[in-house]
Write a protein that holds these residues in place. Structure first.
Motif, PDB file in Angstrom:
ATOM      1  N   PHE A   1      44.021  -2.044 -36.268  1.00  0.00           N
ATOM      2  CA  PHE A   1      44.026  -0.579 -36.124  1.00  0.00           C
ATOM      3  C   PHE A   1      43.532  -0.191 -34.731  1.00  0.00           C
ATOM      4  O   PHE A   1      42.781   0.760 -34.575  1.00  0.00           O
ATOM      5  CB  PHE A   1      43.164   0.064 -37.201  1.00  0.00           C
TER       6      PHE A   1
ATOM      7  N   LYS B   1      61.114   0.509 -32.068  1.00  0.00           N
ATOM      8  CA  LYS B   1      60.105   0.588 -33.119  1.00  0.00           C
ATOM      9  C   LYS B   1      59.298  -0.701 -33.095  1.00  0.00           C
ATOM     10  O   LYS B   1      59.137  -1.378 -34.087  1.00  0.00           O
ATOM     11  CB  LYS B   1      60.771   0.787 -34.482  1.00  0.00           C
TER      12      LYS B   1
ATOM     13  N   GLU C   1      55.906  -3.054 -31.826  1.00  0.00           N
ATOM     14  CA  GLU C   1      54.550  -3.094 -32.350  1.00  0.00           C
ATOM     15  C   GLU C   1      53.702  -1.945 -31.824  1.00  0.00           C
ATOM     16  O   GLU C   1      52.781  -1.492 -32.488  1.00  0.00           O
ATOM     17  CB  GLU C   1      53.915  -4.429 -31.959  1.00  0.00           C
TER      18      GLU C   1
ATOM     19  N   ARG D   1      51.093  -0.479 -34.289  1.00  0.00           N
ATOM     20  CA  ARG D   1      51.569  -0.088 -35.626  1.00  0.00           C
ATOM     21  C   ARG D   1      51.050  -1.123 -36.611  1.00  0.00           C
ATOM     22  O   ARG D   1      51.459  -2.284 -36.564  1.00  0.00           O
ATOM     23  CB  ARG D   1      53.096  -0.042 -35.654  1.00  0.00           C
ATOM     24  N   PRO D   2      50.173  -0.721 -37.508  1.00  0.00           N
ATOM     25  CA  PRO D   2      49.474  -1.735 -38.297  1.00  0.00           C
ATOM     26  C   PRO D   2      50.206  -2.201 -39.553  1.00  0.00           C
ATOM     27  O   PRO D   2      49.733  -3.125 -40.201  1.00  0.00           O
ATOM     28  CB  PRO D   2      48.176  -1.019 -38.673  1.00  0.00           C
ATOM     29  N   THR D   3      51.358  -1.593 -39.881  1.00  0.00           N
ATOM     30  CA  THR D   3      51.987  -1.877 -41.181  1.00  0.00           C
ATOM     31  C   THR D   3      52.179  -3.365 -41.439  1.00  0.00           C
ATOM     32  O   THR D   3      51.838  -3.870 -42.508  1.00  0.00           O
ATOM     33  CB  THR D   3      53.361  -1.185 -41.260  1.00  0.00           C
ATOM     34  N   LEU D   4      52.720  -4.058 -40.435  1.00  0.00           N
ATOM     35  CA  LEU D   4      52.987  -5.487 -40.576  1.00  0.00           C
ATOM     36  C   LEU D   4      51.733  -6.240 -40.987  1.00  0.00           C
ATOM     37  O   LEU D   4      51.756  -7.078 -41.891  1.00  0.00           O
ATOM     38  CB  LEU D   4      53.497  -6.017 -39.234  1.00  0.00           C
ATOM     39  N   TYR D   5      50.639  -5.873 -40.346  1.00  0.00           N
ATOM     40  CA  TYR D   5      49.398  -6.607 -40.590  1.00  0.00           C
ATOM     41  C   TYR D   5      48.777  -6.207 -41.916  1.00  0.00           C
ATOM     42  O   TYR D   5      48.177  -7.031 -42.596  1.00  0.00           O
ATOM     43  CB  TYR D   5      48.424  -6.374 -39.437  1.00  0.00           C
ATOM     44  N   VAL D   6      48.937  -4.931 -42.260  1.00  0.00           N
ATOM     45  CA  VAL D   6      48.397  -4.501 -43.550  1.00  0.00           C
ATOM     46  C   VAL D   6      49.121  -5.236 -44.668  1.00  0.00           C
ATOM     47  O   VAL D   6      48.508  -5.744 -45.605  1.00  0.00           O
ATOM     48  CB  VAL D   6      48.529  -2.971 -43.704  1.00  0.00           C
ATOM     49  N   ILE D   7      50.449  -5.329 -44.530  1.00  0.00           N
ATOM     50  CA  ILE D   7      51.231  -5.973 -45.590  1.00  0.00           C
ATOM     51  C   ILE D   7      51.008  -7.479 -45.607  1.00  0.00           C
ATOM     52  O   ILE D   7      50.875  -8.085 -46.656  1.00  0.00           O
ATOM     53  CB  ILE D   7      52.725  -5.632 -45.418  1.00  0.00           C
ATOM     54  N   ASN D   8      50.935  -8.073 -44.429  1.00  0.00           N
ATOM     55  CA  ASN D   8      50.877  -9.531 -44.392  1.00  0.00           C
ATOM     56  C   ASN D   8      49.469 -10.105 -44.428  1.00  0.00           C
ATOM     57  O   ASN D   8      49.295 -11.255 -44.800  1.00  0.00           O
ATOM     58  CB  ASN D   8      51.567 -10.053 -43.138  1.00  0.00           C
TER      59      ASN D   8
END
Ligand SMILES: *[C@@H]1O[C@H](CO)[C@@H](O)[C@H](O)[C@H]1NC(C)=O
Ligand SMILES: *[C@@H]1O[C@H](CO)[C@@H](O)[C@H](O)[C@H]1NC(C)=O
Ligand SMILES: *[C@@H]1O[C@H](CO)[C@@H](O)[C@H](O)[C@H]1NC(C)=O
Ligand SMILES: *[C@@H]1O[C@H](CO)[C@@H](O)[C@H](O)[C@H]1NC(C)=O
Ligand SMILES: *[C@@H]1O[C@H](CO)[C@@H](O)[C@H](O)[C@H]1NC(C)=O
Length: 456
Positions: A171, A212, A214, A246-253
């Protein structure tokens, strides 16, 4: 030093005046008659091209005003290990070339020429954070209008050094600087200005960055200042490029699987303590978590200790703690059902006192009285202890039936032992619940701490 420069420039001025007098008379006006019929005559521009080595001003006491702006079109890479940001930008520069002038009416209305930049004087604007070889393509053109206003755009892949702080990964927001300045021209010779409002630069860049990837561009801010080296001052414009990951990748993985495993680990406390599956279950979770960490290692930054590493370490230690707790409880239960040690008096009274008024053990019904039936009182939910507890006296019972002589004393001893076993089992369950609550408390505290840290 300063004097030396001025002196040198005065010399250049004389040289230019000399060239002028030799050349086309006392003006810099380009004779462009006939261009509309025969095309551009290179000879008409030649005197101007010959002067490209010199700063294009008539009076050398007046600094050349170079107005710059840029459009950031991509953020290609942010490398935490090398502390570098690779971006792509279009640099625009506008300045006034006093050696060029023509009358558009004489030239058939042509008010703008594009001229190959190798024939023109170019300001030596560079980016101080630039840490790579400049791969600007050669053979670029610049637009020159009839007043001598020269407009030069060049594409640049900028590999700039940037102080990256990855503590808040994923983040994190970074604030990279791009400092535009001249190599050699001091404030007496060159003044830097902005061609556009910085807000406009920021807006166009935000609209242009379609990728779109990172990193998202938050905004571009600007500060103008003078840099002093020895006795000379240099104009510089500092741009702050604020970017956010963009934190989505890390939040999901990263965050979600790890949280799931910890939640499952916490829920596995509801597996009956007597069943033999709790330890293997937690062992498997721990193993799974280690595999997960190994696989996800290359998603993490290579340097520094981000908060997320601490979060992983925390999850791991929570799992290890829960495994240790289960081993302890299993040992306690084993001890209780095989060879219960004599119970200290204080523990005994604590147990008797603790069970009835307090709602300490959800697995133990409140009615668990101080009777012999303590074992039975909390067993309804758990089937195995019955077996376990039942199994222990089994061979003895068989023995008992064999010799009916001392049955009474033996039965009394047996009942006492049963009582003790019951108490110890109850104690184990209490410990289990208590430690589970401590575990939950610790987990909640640490998770909240991590979240609060991430939000600041
Ligand atoms: C410009 O050049 C043409 C020939 O190419 C010449 O006839 C004319 O006199 C020149 N004009 C000026 C102002 O020097
Ligand atoms: C050059 O510029 C300076 C400062 O503006 C001025 O004082 C000086 O008179 C100018 N020289 C000429 C030849 O115009
Ligand atoms: C540069 O910008 C200043 C105002 O910031 C303006 O006065 C000047 O004319 C500009 N110069 C050029 C060459 O556009
Ligand atoms: C970036 O850093 C500079 C100086 O360190 C500061 O003045 C500026 O406000 C920062 N910008 C953002 C958006 O954080
Ligand atoms: C930039 O965009 C914001 C809204 O996104 C707008 O309010 C502002 O006027 C724009 N500024 C310029 C200079 O275009």
């Amino acid at each position: 030093m300063e004097r030396g420069w001025l002196h040198g420039e005065r010399f250049l001025l004389c040289l230019i005046l000399h060239l002028l007098l030799q050349g086309r008379g006392d003006t810099f006006t380009i004779n462009c008659s006939g261009f509309e019929q025969h095309g551009v005559d290179p000879a008409a521009f030649q005197p101007m091209f010959d002067r490209k080595a010199f700063r294009p001003v008539v009076n050398y006491s007046i600094p050349t005003q170079v107005n710059i702006s840029f459009t950031l079109s991509a953020i290609l890479e942010v490398n935490e290990q090398l502390q570098m940001m690779t971006s792509f930008l279009w640099l625009n520069m506008i300045w006034h070339n006093q050696f060029i002038r023509w009358n558009p009416e004489e030239c058939g209305g042509i008010s703008e020429f594009s001229i190959a930049t190798e024939n023109l004087w170019l300001p030596d604007i560079f980016i101080q954070e630039f840490m790579d070889i400049d791969e600007t393509p050669t053979g670029l053109m610049a637009y020159v209008n009839s007043e001598g206003r020269t407009k030069y755009d060049k594409p640049m892949q900028v590999v700039s050094i940037c102080n990256l702080d990855i503590f808040y990964f994923p983040f994190d927001e970074q604030n990279c600087t791009l400092t535009f300045s001249s190599f050699i021209y001091t404030v007496e010779n060159m003044a830097l200005g902005l061609e556009k409002e910085v807000q406009e630069i920021s807006n166009t860049s935000q609209n242009l960055i379609q990728s779109k990837g990172e990193w998202a561009l938050l905004g571009i801010y600007q500060k103008q200042m003078k840099m002093t080296v020895d006795t000379s001052q240099y104009d510089q414009i500092i741009f702050y490029v604020a970017i956010r990951r963009r934190p989505t990748l890390y939040v999901i993985n990263l965050l979600m699987p790890s949280s799931f495993l910890v939640v499952i680990d916490a829920l596995s406390f509801y597996l009956p303590a007597e069943s033999q599956i709790r330890v293997p279950f937690k062992m498997t979770l721990l193993l799974g978590y280690n595999v997960f960490l190994l696989m996800m290692n290359d998603l993490l930054p290579d340097t520094g200790t981000p908060l997320i590493s601490m979060y992983f370490a925390l999850c791991l230690s929570l799992m290890v703690l829960s495994l240790l707790e289960t081993i302890f409880i299993t040992y306690l239960l084993h001890l209780a059902t095989t060879q219960p040690p004599p119970m200290p008096r204080w523990l005994h009274s604590l147990l008797l006192h603790g069970t009835s008024p307090m709602k300490c053990c959800p697995t133990v019904p409140q009615k668990g009285t101080k009777d012999l039936d303590l074992t039975h009182a909390h067993l309804p939910g758990l089937k195995e202890p019955v077996e376990l507890v039942g199994k222990v006296p089994d061979p003895q019972e068989a023995e008992l039936s064999g010799c009916p002589g001392s049955t009474r004393a033996q039965q009394e001893g047996e009942a006492q032992k049963q009582h003790l076993v019951g108490l110890w089992v109850q104690f184990s369950h209490m410990m289990d619940t208590l430690l589970f609550r401590f575990y939950l408390l610790f987990m909640a505290t640490s998770v909240i701490t991590v979240i609060v840290l991430w939000n600041t």
